[in-house]
Scaffold this motif. Structure first.
Motif, short mmCIF file in Angstrom:
data_model
loop_
_atom_site.label_atom_id
_atom_site.label_comp_id
_atom_site.label_asym_id
_atom_site.label_seq_id
_atom_site.Cartn_x
_atom_site.Cartn_y
_atom_site.Cartn_z
N GLU A 250 0.82 -1.21 0.00
CA GLU A 250 0.00 0.00 0.00
C GLU A 250 0.86 1.26 0.00
N ARG A 251 1.88 1.30 0.87
CA ARG A 251 2.76 2.48 0.95
C ARG A 251 3.56 2.63 -0.35
N LEU A 252 4.05 1.52 -0.88
CA LEU A 252 4.83 1.58 -2.11
C LEU A 252 3.97 2.09 -3.27
N THR A 253 2.75 1.59 -3.36
CA THR A 253 1.84 2.02 -4.43
C THR A 253 1.50 3.50 -4.29
N VAL A 386 -6.38 -10.60 -0.18
CA VAL A 386 -7.28 -9.96 -1.15
C VAL A 386 -6.89 -8.50 -1.34
N ASN A 387 -6.60 -7.81 -0.24
CA ASN A 387 -6.19 -6.40 -0.30
C ASN A 387 -4.88 -6.25 -1.08
N ILE A 388 -3.91 -7.13 -0.79
CA ILE A 388 -2.62 -7.08 -1.49
C ILE A 388 -2.81 -7.32 -2.99
N GLY A 389 -3.59 -8.36 -3.33
CA GLY A 389 -3.82 -8.66 -4.74
C GLY A 389 -4.48 -7.51 -5.47
N PHE A 390 -5.46 -6.89 -4.84
CA PHE A 390 -6.15 -5.76 -5.46
C PHE A 390 -5.21 -4.58 -5.66
N ASN A 391 -4.38 -4.28 -4.65
CA ASN A 391 -3.45 -3.16 -4.76
C ASN A 391 -2.36 -3.40 -5.82
N LEU A 392 -1.98 -4.66 -5.98
CA LEU A 392 -1.00 -4.98 -7.02
C LEU A 392 -1.59 -4.82 -8.42
N LEU A 393 -2.88 -5.13 -8.55
CA LEU A 393 -3.53 -5.02 -9.86
C LEU A 393 -3.93 -3.59 -10.20
N ALA A 394 -4.17 -2.77 -9.18
CA ALA A 394 -4.68 -1.42 -9.41
C ALA A 394 -3.82 -0.59 -10.36
N PRO A 395 -2.46 -0.60 -10.22
CA PRO A 395 -1.66 0.22 -11.14
C PRO A 395 -1.75 -0.21 -12.61
N LEU A 396 -2.20 -1.45 -12.87
CA LEU A 396 -2.31 -1.91 -14.24
C LEU A 396 -3.34 -1.11 -15.02
N PHE A 397 -4.29 -0.50 -14.31
CA PHE A 397 -5.29 0.33 -14.97
C PHE A 397 -4.78 1.74 -15.25
N GLN A 406 -8.63 6.29 -4.75
CA GLN A 406 -9.91 5.63 -4.52
C GLN A 406 -9.77 4.11 -4.63
N LEU A 407 -8.93 3.65 -5.54
CA LEU A 407 -8.69 2.21 -5.66
C LEU A 407 -8.02 1.66 -4.40
N LEU A 408 -7.08 2.41 -3.82
CA LEU A 408 -6.46 1.97 -2.56
C LEU A 408 -7.50 1.87 -1.45
N GLY A 409 -8.43 2.83 -1.42
CA GLY A 409 -9.51 2.78 -0.43
C GLY A 409 -10.43 1.59 -0.65
#
Length: 506
Positions: A250-253, A386-397, A406-409
């Motif tokens: 989360e912090r890295l993203t 689940v949170n980690i997986g979602f945060n890893l995928l978020a930058p792909l968009f 908002q995606l991090l939230g």
């Protein structure tokens, strides 16, 4: 009401009052920090440094306190020398945390680069400077958890209530010194001093009262206590790893989105954590301070109905009025338009799961109290994954800074929902819980529909929030009527009775 029930309510009230005081101070801290620092590099650096020194201690804090340390001392109270047992556990945790502190001091640069690699060189250097000072508070932080757990097992709340409050006061003092001198290093100094002063006071006070004793401690006793702690921790060991991994990602993203993203995420989280601080944590600790029923399902219905009625419409209110709330609370001084945009978008995402987080953490404590730590740990780990997986995928968009926030939230909200659904599956009350959630969704959806109408038709920040707050109270009454009809009937009868008394007097 039984004596144990009254005791549980009194203890819950003490914990909630302490959490309320802490939250008020925390609110003042966040407002002052937003006013002085806004979403700046200093704000990002200080918050990232806090993360850097607390992540390595995760397996000695967080879930270890309610799931391991409180039950360990509660069991020791049945033995011959509970004060020495608490002293042995304190010594174990102090030694381990001191070793971790040395590792952070030696590997600080590598550690900071791993956590906030997206920062500029200046940002990483500032964060490292903070870390090297704040690391000296790590042993005190870990020891405070042991002492607070010992007090909770005895039915006391002093250290639990004082810890967060004193830290907030210290940070406020650090901000004031920063304003006077222009030196941000005072923030890190205040953090470290607060932890060490409170730890020393707790050690002295509990030793003087005879609750804590280091007399007669030997290496075999300390090693035996360490072995007992790590034997119990084994079931929960995946928890700190998952939690640390989630915070790291989360912090890295956030650090790669834009300057101020880390601080903005924390500003948003400070608004939504009120439910956890004021409801989930105190009630959860109170449940663990007493021997839980063998079948935790017996408490499920009594907890779910009032909490769903309260939290689901509240989540809808936060979602619909996020920008107005952030503007009212933070928008002044150094907190400008960019910070407003980032923080409000983060708040929108997190608000979707506030209700689930509040319920989920209380129900997790029911599992802990029933001795089902393995199931509780698995549920929490799944939520973090689940949170980690979602945060890893978020930058792909390839989102912009606001959409990325908002995606991090939303990732945090998904974790909360997984947590709640996991406990429900383990307790085996799926139909009942899903029915109650579906019922509570009715006033929540009503809140969203009316909120949208208010946003488009009411001009002015304060009038809009006032109308929104009144609408929430109406939706709350609808939720109580649907989920707790008996309680509503009792309240109406009391109101009629008081009206009749007033009429007779007049």
């Amino acid at each position: 009401m039984s004596a144990s029930g009254q005791s549980l309510r009194r203890f819950s009230a003490l914990l909630i009052s302490g959490a309320l005081a802490s939250k008020l101070l925390g609110f003042a801290r966040e407002v002052m920090m937003a006013h002085v620092l806004g979403a700046s590099l200093i704000a990002d650096g200080f918050r990232s440094a806090t993360t850097a020194v607390l992540i390595p201690l995760a397996f000695l804090q967080n879930e270890s306190v309610p799931a391991i340390m409180i039950p360990m001392h509660r069991e020791a109270l049945q033995g011959e020398n509970p004060s020495r047992s608490l002293g042995a556990l304190t010594a174990v945790i102090a030694l381990i945390s001191a070793l971790i502190m040395l590792a952070v001091l030696l590997l600080g640069e590598i550690w900071v680069n791993a956590i906030v690699g997206g920062f500029s060189v200046e940002g990483r250097e500032l964060t490292l400077r903070f870390v090297r000072m704040m690391a000296f508070g790590m042993p005190a932080s870990a020891v405070l958890n042991v002492l607070a757990a010992g007090e909770i097992a005895l039915g006391r709340t002093r250290l639990t209530n004082l810890r967060a409050s004193l830290l907030n006061v210290a940070v406020l003092a650090g901000i004031a010194l920063l304003m006077l001198t222009g030196n941000a290093y005072f923030l890190a100094c205040a953090f470290t001093i607060a932890f060490n002063v409170l730890a020393l006071w707790g050690l002295y006070t509990m030793w003087r009262e005879g609750v804590l004793s280091f007399s007669g401690l030997t290496v075999p006793i300390i090693l035996a206590k360490a072995a007992d702690f790590f034997r119990r921790l084994r079931v929960l060991l995946a928890l700190p790893l998952a939690e640390q991994g989630n915070i790291w990602i989360e912090r890295l993203t956030a650090s790669r989105l834009t300057t101020g993203a880390v601080a903005s995420l924390d500003y948003a989280r400070s608004l939504t954590e009120s439910a956890l601080l004021l409801i989930s944590q105190p009630l959860g600790m109170a449940v663990l301070s007493h021997h839980a029923p063998r079948d935790p399902r017996s408490q499920l219905d009594a907890l779910l109905r009032p909490l769903l009625a309260l939290t689901l419409p509240a989540s809808a209110f936060l979602l619909m009025f996020s920008t107005d709330i952030v503007r009212l609370i933070y928008f002044r001084g150094a907190f400008g338009d960019e910070a407003l945009l980032l923080t409000s978008h983060a708040l929108k995402g997190i608000a979707c799961g506030v209700w689930a987080a509040t319920l989920g953490w209380i129900l997790i404590r029911l599992l802990n109290g029933a001795g089902r730590n393995g199931a509780a740990a698995l549920i929490i780990v799944c939520g973090y994954l689940v949170n980690i997986g979602f945060n890893l995928l978020a930058p792909l968009f390839a989102p912009g800074p606001a959409a990325g926030m908002q995606l991090l939230g939303i990732g945090e909200a998904l974790r909360s929902i997984v947590l709640l659904l996991g406990v429900v599956l383990v307790l085996g009350e799926r139909r009942k819980v899903l029915t109650l959630i579906g019922t509570a969704l009715v006033p929540a959806l009503l809140m969203m529909a009316l909120g949208q109408l208010i946003q488009s038709s009411v001009a002015g920040l304060l009038p809009r929030l006032l109308v929104g707050g009144c609408t929430y109270l109406v939706c709350l009454a609808v939720a109580v009527a649907l989920l707790m009809p008996t309680a509503l009937g009792t309240a109406l009868r009391q109101i009629r009775r008081l009206s009749n008394v007033k009429g007779q007097l007049s």
